[in-house]
Scaffold this motif. Sequence first.
Motif, short mmCIF file in Angstrom:
data_model
loop_
_atom_site.label_atom_id
_atom_site.label_comp_id
_atom_site.label_asym_id
_atom_site.label_seq_id
_atom_site.Cartn_x
_atom_site.Cartn_y
_atom_site.Cartn_z
N ALA A 28 -20.58 -45.57 1.62
CA ALA A 28 -19.89 -46.28 2.70
C ALA A 28 -19.77 -45.43 3.95
O ALA A 28 -19.52 -45.95 5.03
N VAL A 29 -19.93 -44.11 3.82
CA VAL A 29 -19.83 -43.22 4.97
C VAL A 29 -21.13 -43.30 5.76
O VAL A 29 -22.19 -42.91 5.27
N VAL A 30 -21.06 -43.85 6.95
CA VAL A 30 -22.24 -44.01 7.78
C VAL A 30 -22.34 -42.83 8.74
O VAL A 30 -21.42 -42.57 9.52
N LYS A 31 -23.45 -42.14 8.68
CA LYS A 31 -23.65 -41.01 9.57
C LYS A 31 -23.91 -41.51 10.99
O LYS A 31 -24.75 -42.40 11.19
N PRO A 32 -23.19 -41.00 11.98
CA PRO A 32 -23.40 -41.46 13.36
C PRO A 32 -24.84 -41.23 13.81
O PRO A 32 -25.46 -40.24 13.43
N GLU A 33 -25.33 -42.15 14.62
CA GLU A 33 -26.66 -41.99 15.20
C GLU A 33 -26.52 -41.56 16.66
O GLU A 33 -25.67 -42.08 17.38
N TYR A 34 -27.35 -40.64 17.07
CA TYR A 34 -27.35 -40.16 18.44
C TYR A 34 -28.70 -40.47 19.07
O TYR A 34 -29.73 -39.96 18.64
N HIS A 35 -28.67 -41.33 20.09
CA HIS A 35 -29.87 -41.69 20.81
C HIS A 35 -29.83 -41.04 22.20
O HIS A 35 -28.79 -40.53 22.63
N VAL A 36 -30.93 -41.07 22.90
CA VAL A 36 -31.04 -40.45 24.22
C VAL A 36 -31.35 -41.51 25.27
O VAL A 36 -32.26 -42.33 25.08
N PHE A 37 -30.59 -41.52 26.35
CA PHE A 37 -30.94 -42.33 27.52
C PHE A 37 -32.08 -41.58 28.21
O PHE A 37 -31.88 -40.49 28.73
N SER A 38 -33.26 -42.16 28.21
CA SER A 38 -34.48 -41.40 28.52
C SER A 38 -34.73 -41.11 30.00
O SER A 38 -35.71 -40.44 30.33
N ARG A 39 -33.86 -41.56 30.88
CA ARG A 39 -34.14 -41.43 32.32
C ARG A 39 -34.52 -40.02 32.74
O ARG A 39 -35.49 -39.82 33.49
N VAL A 40 -33.78 -39.02 32.28
CA VAL A 40 -34.05 -37.65 32.74
C VAL A 40 -35.30 -37.05 32.12
O VAL A 40 -35.74 -35.97 32.52
N PHE A 41 -35.88 -37.73 31.14
CA PHE A 41 -37.13 -37.25 30.54
C PHE A 41 -38.36 -37.93 31.15
O PHE A 41 -39.47 -37.72 30.69
N GLN A 42 -38.15 -38.72 32.20
CA GLN A 42 -39.27 -39.45 32.80
C GLN A 42 -40.29 -38.54 33.45
O GLN A 42 -41.43 -38.95 33.68
#
Length: 306
Positions: A28-42
């Motif tokens: 039941a323990v869900v590991k948080p997901e971390y995504h990246v807002f890609s703008r600065v990698f453009q």
Amino acid sequence: MELNRRGFLGMAAMAAAGCASKGIAELAVVKPEYHVFSRVFQFIKDYERAAAVIKGCGYDGIEWTARPKGFIEPAQAPRCLKAAKRAAEKAGLKAESLIVSFIRGDEPMAYDIVSAAADAGFRSFRGGYFKYDPKKTMQQNLDEIKGGFESLENLARKTGVKACYQNHSTYNPKVELFGSVVWDLAQVLKDFDPQYVGVQYDVMHAQAETGPSWMHSVGIVAPWIDILCLKDFWFEPDPKNPKMWRRHLCPAGEGIVPWAQYKGILDQYSLKPRYTVHFDYNFPTDEKGAARCAASDLKFYRSVLG
């Protein structure tokens, strides 16, 4: 002897039940997901290379940009979104949310972009910001903006891709953004289905706009929160007017966002959506420097948010 055997069997059954319960609790323990807002990698230009760099920093996913000067130009979205999705997945990243430039769901290209996003497997999109018209009353503004949300919900219902709105603090006194204080956003959202209309809640912008009272804004929009945007900042005197303050965005953990308190509020409302990390400070524009900063920010957020 029979009593002992029964006792033993009972104890064994209890132990097994305990192990099973523990297993269920752990699942039941869900590991948080971390995504990246890609703008600065453009600056990297290439989908696959950008995705590989971001994955190398330890992230779980990426938010591609399909807007002018983004990773994908709007006119190219119907043709390129599947390629961007495949590039992310090839690197081991999820690509579930898309950043677009349109505000209303009935704008030109809006349906083409979002239907292509649906076909590619994206599940939500975030657009631009509604603005207040100072020549109109507050109620007139809210009524017009509600019409804009209706168009977004209609688009979401047609495509199956949720429409999200980000609260953003005022960055220009001449541009009055709707949703900055969050309570106005909640006033409009109350009439919309969270399955189709959601919020990208940004704690940094909430605090910058309303000060210590930001904490009350989480609960008022909690049912609609789809993504939690992460970034940090502090206030500093404005060089143009030292009596005024302006936001100074900074690397994670160097600012004034009370992350431990924020974690407690998220737990209070049982909010476990995914996080999207933004890098709106003076972010490097070389791969090595960008990767170093992105990895450092992620390390901090994991230490305080899980």
